[in-house]
Design a protein around this motif. Structure first.
Motif, mmCIF file in Angstrom:
data_model
loop_
_atom_site.group_PDB
_atom_site.id
_atom_site.type_symbol
_atom_site.label_atom_id
_atom_site.label_comp_id
_atom_site.label_asym_id
_atom_site.label_seq_id
_atom_site.Cartn_x
_atom_site.Cartn_y
_atom_site.Cartn_z
ATOM 1 N N UNK A 75 0.876 -0.968 -0.181
ATOM 2 C CA UNK A 75 -0.237 -0.207 -0.227
ATOM 3 C C UNK A 75 0.845 1.668 -0.064
ATOM 4 N N UNK A 76 1.857 1.257 0.453
ATOM 5 C CA UNK A 76 3.258 2.374 0.892
ATOM 6 C C UNK A 76 3.372 2.335 0.292
ATOM 7 N N UNK A 77 4.692 1.250 -1.327
ATOM 8 C CA UNK A 77 5.440 1.322 -2.120
ATOM 9 C C UNK A 77 4.658 0.496 -3.179
ATOM 10 N N UNK A 78 4.460 1.430 -4.099
ATOM 11 C CA UNK A 78 3.846 0.118 -5.649
ATOM 12 C C UNK A 78 5.475 0.468 -6.411
ATOM 13 N N UNK A 79 6.077 -1.322 -7.080
ATOM 14 C CA UNK A 79 7.341 -0.572 -7.947
ATOM 15 C C UNK A 79 6.823 -1.178 -9.195
#
Length: 150
Positions: A75-79
């Motif tokens: 939810x915090x980091x989209x890669x």
């Protein structure tokens, strides 16, 4: 936050993300985790007995709380534009405060290190703190390692 590719991941050292929104931990989640792992200890799965126990009700398994890091982390980091990512392990793990059923948790992450392993991979060392609503102590403090491959 959204990043693209191994090169951008490699530049994340020192970045703090979060906190996420609050997420409620339900008895249904606890029961499903108990069924999946075979851990049916009454402090997790028997609300009547647990009401008389040391926590005043059922609590989430520590490892369930740990497992909830994954959906909150994503939810915090989209890669984007990588081949895959894998959990590589943990350097540190503590459960300072139990999470009561119907309690709400949220995650904060600090990327302590971003190490290029080679031109096609990077390892992130991430310090996670899983906050518990109404508690000064966290539910989880963990340092996790993730490897991402192009």
């Amino acid at each position: 936050m959204k990043v693209r590719g191994i090169a951008e991941l490699g530049g994340l050292a020192g970045t703090t993300l979060g906190p996420t929104e609050w997420h409620e931990v339900t008895q249904e989640q606890v029961n499903l985790f108990a069924a999946a792992t075979g851990d049916h200890q009454w402090i997790h799965t028997d609300p009547s007995r647990a009401a008389e126990g040391p926590f005043g009700g059922t609590i989430a398994h520590g490892y369930l709380t740990l497992a909830l890091i994954i959906p909150l982390w994503t939810e915090m980091l989209v890669i984007e534009d990588i081949g895959m990512g894998v959990n590589y392990g943990l350097n540190k793990l503590r459960f300072p405060t139990p999470v009561p059923v119907d309690g709400r948790i949220r995650l904060t992450a600090h990327i302590a290190e971003a190490t290029r392993l080679d031109e096609n991979s990077v390892q992130l060392t991430v310090d996670f703190t899983m906050g518990l609503e109404g508690s000064e102590k966290p539910a989880v403090a963990a340092q996790a390692l993730y490897r991402y491959l192009a």
